[in-house]
Design a protein around this motif. Structure first.
Motif, short mmCIF file in Angstrom:
data_model
loop_
_atom_site.label_atom_id
_atom_site.label_comp_id
_atom_site.label_asym_id
_atom_site.label_seq_id
_atom_site.Cartn_x
_atom_site.Cartn_y
_atom_site.Cartn_z
N GLN A 211 -17.35 -0.38 36.93
CA GLN A 211 -17.80 0.21 38.24
C GLN A 211 -16.61 0.30 39.18
OE1 GLN A 211 -20.85 -2.42 40.06
NE2 GLN A 211 -21.11 -1.12 41.95
N THR A 212 -15.63 -0.72 39.20
CA THR A 212 -14.48 -0.75 39.91
C THR A 212 -13.43 0.44 39.69
OG1 THR A 212 -14.73 -3.04 40.07
CG2 THR A 212 -12.56 -2.25 40.77
N ARG A 213 -13.53 0.56 38.24
CA ARG A 213 -12.65 1.50 37.65
C ARG A 213 -13.12 2.92 38.26
NH1 ARG A 213 -9.53 0.94 33.33
NH2 ARG A 213 -10.97 -0.43 32.40
N GLU A 214 -14.16 3.46 38.32
CA GLU A 214 -14.59 4.62 38.77
C GLU A 214 -14.53 4.60 40.18
OE1 GLU A 214 -15.55 7.01 36.80
OE2 GLU A 214 -15.22 6.03 35.15
N ARG A 215 -14.62 3.58 40.92
CA ARG A 215 -14.61 3.59 42.47
C ARG A 215 -13.31 3.95 42.70
NH1 ARG A 215 -13.83 -0.12 46.47
NH2 ARG A 215 -13.61 -1.87 45.02
N ILE A 216 -12.16 3.20 42.10
CA ILE A 216 -10.78 3.71 42.28
C ILE A 216 -10.24 4.93 42.09
CG2 ILE A 216 -8.39 2.83 41.44
CD1 ILE A 216 -9.50 -0.04 41.23
N ARG A 217 -10.68 5.51 41.10
CA ARG A 217 -10.47 6.77 40.65
C ARG A 217 -11.20 7.88 41.55
NH1 ARG A 217 -11.53 6.36 33.89
NH2 ARG A 217 -9.44 5.82 33.37
N ALA A 218 -12.17 7.60 42.05
CA ALA A 218 -12.95 8.30 43.01
C ALA A 218 -12.09 8.41 44.27
CB ALA A 218 -14.39 8.04 43.30
N ILE A 219 -11.46 7.17 44.78
CA ILE A 219 -10.65 7.21 45.92
C ILE A 219 -9.42 8.09 45.71
CG2 ILE A 219 -9.34 5.55 47.42
CD1 ILE A 219 -11.70 3.52 47.19
N ALA A 220 -8.76 7.70 44.53
CA ALA A 220 -7.49 8.41 44.09
C ALA A 220 -7.69 9.89 44.45
CB ALA A 220 -7.12 7.84 42.89
N ASP A 221 -8.77 10.47 43.62
CA ASP A 221 -8.86 12.00 43.65
C ASP A 221 -9.17 12.34 45.21
OD1 ASP A 221 -9.08 11.88 41.09
OD2 ASP A 221 -11.25 11.70 40.67
N GLU A 222 -9.93 11.61 45.94
CA GLU A 222 -10.25 12.08 47.37
C GLU A 222 -8.93 11.98 48.21
OE1 GLU A 222 -12.55 9.97 51.17
OE2 GLU A 222 -13.19 9.71 49.09
N ASP B 4 -7.43 -1.87 23.53
CA ASP B 4 -8.20 -0.60 23.04
C ASP B 4 -9.09 0.02 23.56
OD1 ASP B 4 -6.19 -0.57 20.94
OD2 ASP B 4 -7.45 -1.68 19.49
N GLY B 5 -9.51 -0.63 24.87
CA GLY B 5 -10.75 0.22 25.55
C GLY B 5 -11.85 -0.65 25.77
N ALA B 6 -12.15 -1.71 25.06
CA ALA B 6 -13.23 -2.72 25.19
C ALA B 6 -13.28 -3.07 26.53
CB ALA B 6 -13.26 -3.76 24.15
N GLU B 7 -14.61 -3.29 27.20
CA GLU B 7 -14.77 -3.82 28.50
C GLU B 7 -14.37 -5.34 28.73
OE1 GLU B 7 -15.94 -3.48 32.44
OE2 GLU B 7 -15.72 -1.95 30.97
N PRO B 8 -13.36 -5.70 29.34
CA PRO B 8 -12.88 -7.15 29.58
C PRO B 8 -14.19 -8.11 29.79
CG PRO B 8 -11.32 -5.54 30.78
CD PRO B 8 -12.75 -5.00 30.40
N SER B 9 -14.09 -9.14 29.14
CA SER B 9 -15.38 -10.31 29.35
C SER B 9 -14.78 -11.69 29.03
CB SER B 9 -16.42 -9.80 28.75
OG SER B 9 -16.58 -9.81 27.37
N ASP B 10 -15.41 -12.69 29.69
CA ASP B 10 -15.08 -13.91 29.22
C ASP B 10 -15.65 -14.45 27.77
OD1 ASP B 10 -13.79 -14.39 31.69
OD2 ASP B 10 -15.45 -15.31 32.64
N PHE B 11 -15.28 -15.21 26.73
CA PHE B 11 -15.76 -15.38 25.76
C PHE B 11 -15.55 -17.07 25.65
CE2 PHE B 11 -15.25 -16.33 20.89
CZ PHE B 11 -16.14 -15.83 20.78
N GLN B 12 -16.80 -17.47 25.35
CA GLN B 12 -16.86 -19.10 25.23
C GLN B 12 -16.55 -19.20 23.41
OE1 GLN B 12 -20.30 -21.39 26.90
NE2 GLN B 12 -19.59 -23.13 25.85
N ASP B 13 -15.51 -19.97 23.09
CA ASP B 13 -15.32 -20.25 21.88
C ASP B 13 -16.27 -21.55 21.28
OD1 ASP B 13 -13.47 -18.99 19.73
OD2 ASP B 13 -13.05 -21.39 19.38
N ALA B 14 -16.09 -21.82 20.19
CA ALA B 14 -16.95 -22.97 19.60
C ALA B 14 -16.53 -24.33 20.39
CB ALA B 14 -16.65 -23.09 18.15
N THR B 15 -17.64 -25.24 20.43
CA THR B 15 -17.30 -26.42 21.17
C THR B 15 -16.87 -27.65 20.34
OG1 THR B 15 -19.10 -26.08 22.77
CG2 THR B 15 -18.71 -28.31 22.62
#
Length: 341
Positions: free
Chosen positions: A33-44, A316-327
């Motif tokens: 969502q943020t990526r698209e908003r920034i690109r829209a502002i840049a285009d404008e 490689d383009g995957a959406e960045p997100s947090d990951f909880q490893d084994a406890t």
């Protein structure tokens, strides 16, 4: 008319320059969502990348940076880092990605090292370890536009940061240790922690104190150290020569736990008869002592491999997100028993 810059776009979008760089260069680090908003502002605004910038962004260094802000002397005997780096390499080497490692004295030097590596296009991303609360390195990464992953609890991120984190539940691990020790009769339990500035030290200590209060322990002293053998030995001797010494001690790493075992023997205490010991990482050191040390066991090799795998997927383009490893889980060996004194 003045040509718009990424600073102009950042101001218009209300985000950092780093976030704009991530979005316009199609790098991980911001939400879709943020990526698209920034690109829209840049285009404008009519923004266009320069030819030189396009050429630079197309080139990959095929390398990941790991700049560790620690005393090199203490790092050399720390089993956790040896296994963690080995885990990183199992994934990076399989993709032909190099690991660029530097050890520096503090966070300021770490930021300068990363800035130099990034400016020279020697790395594509970085891994941040030993996080502080509100760690200043995170904001520095975003200002640079350098992709990265945090190894530690997401609570270490400054407010508004979007850098993803990989973490394990240190609080649950400490809870399990205290629950077990209290359950077999220990009423005086101590904790020998690591560097007080580290976020995971804060989390572990808070969990230890909360568990101690829940069980109504007679004492639950915490001694903070620098992870070294010497500090572990000093902390253990201080605790065991007090008027009401603990009958069990948990340690934040295996080096300090083995130092604690050495001190207990020097003082003539039987382990586990008169003192129970819980080590921190379950390295080979825990099985090389007599008695063998119970530990909060974790697969550090897998932790490193998962860190590298996630970071490569973000690149490689995957959406960045947090990951909880084994406890980490309490692994019982020969250093824990019900108290006899």
């Amino acid at each position: 008319m003045k040509r718009p810059t990424i600073s102009d776009i950042a101001e218009a979008a209300g985000v950092s320059i780093g976030a704009v760089s991530f979005a316009l260069n199609d790098r991980p680090g911001v939400s879709a969502q943020t990526r698209e908003r920034i690109r829209a502002i840049a285009d404008e605004m009519g923004w266009q990348p320069s030819a030189a910038a396009r050429n630079l962004s197309a080139a990959r260094a095929e390398a990941i940076g790991l700049v560790i802000a620690r005393d090199a002397a203490t790092l050399g005997v720390e089993p956790f880092y040896m296994k963690f780096i080995a885990g990183l390499e199992t994934e990076l080497s399989a993709t032909g990605t190099a690991l660029v490692l530097q050890v520096v004295g503090d966070h300021d030097r770490a930021v300068e090292a990363l800035r130099s590596l990034w400016a020279a296009r020697r790395i594509d991303a970085t891994i941040l370890t030993d996080l502080w609360a509100g760690d200043p390195r995170v904001a520095a990464l975003e200002r640079m536009g350098l992709p990265g992953i945090l190894v530690g609890h997401p609570s270490a991120r400054p407010a508004g940061s979007t850098v993803p984190a990989i973490w394990s539940d240190d609080a649950a691990a400490l809870n399990e240790a205290v629950n077990y020790l209290a359950g077999i009769g220990h009423r005086r339990i101590a904790r020998v922690g690591g560097l007080v500035t580290l976020e995971h030290t804060r989390i572990r200590t808070a969990a230890f104190k909360a568990a101690a209060q829940r069980h109504g322990l007679a004492s639950a002293e915490v001694v903070d150290t620098d992870y070294t053998w010497e500090a572990g030995a000093w902390a253990t001797e201080r605790l065991l020569t007090a008027a009401d010494p603990p009958t069990a001690i948990t340690f934040d790493n295996d080096i300090m736990a083995t130092a604690g075992l050495h001190v207990a023997r020097k003082l003539g205490l039987d382990v586990p008869g008169e003192l129970s010991i819980v080590a921190g990482d379950d390295s080979q050191l825990c099985e090389m002592t007599y008695p063998s040390l119970s530990a909060l066991a974790r697969d550090v090799l897998a932790y490193g491999a998962n860190t590298a795998r996630l970071l490569l997927s973000f690149l490689d383009g995957a959406e960045p997100s947090d990951f909880q490893d084994a406890t980490p889980r309490l692994l019982l060996r020969d250093s824990i028993a019900p108290p006899t004194r």
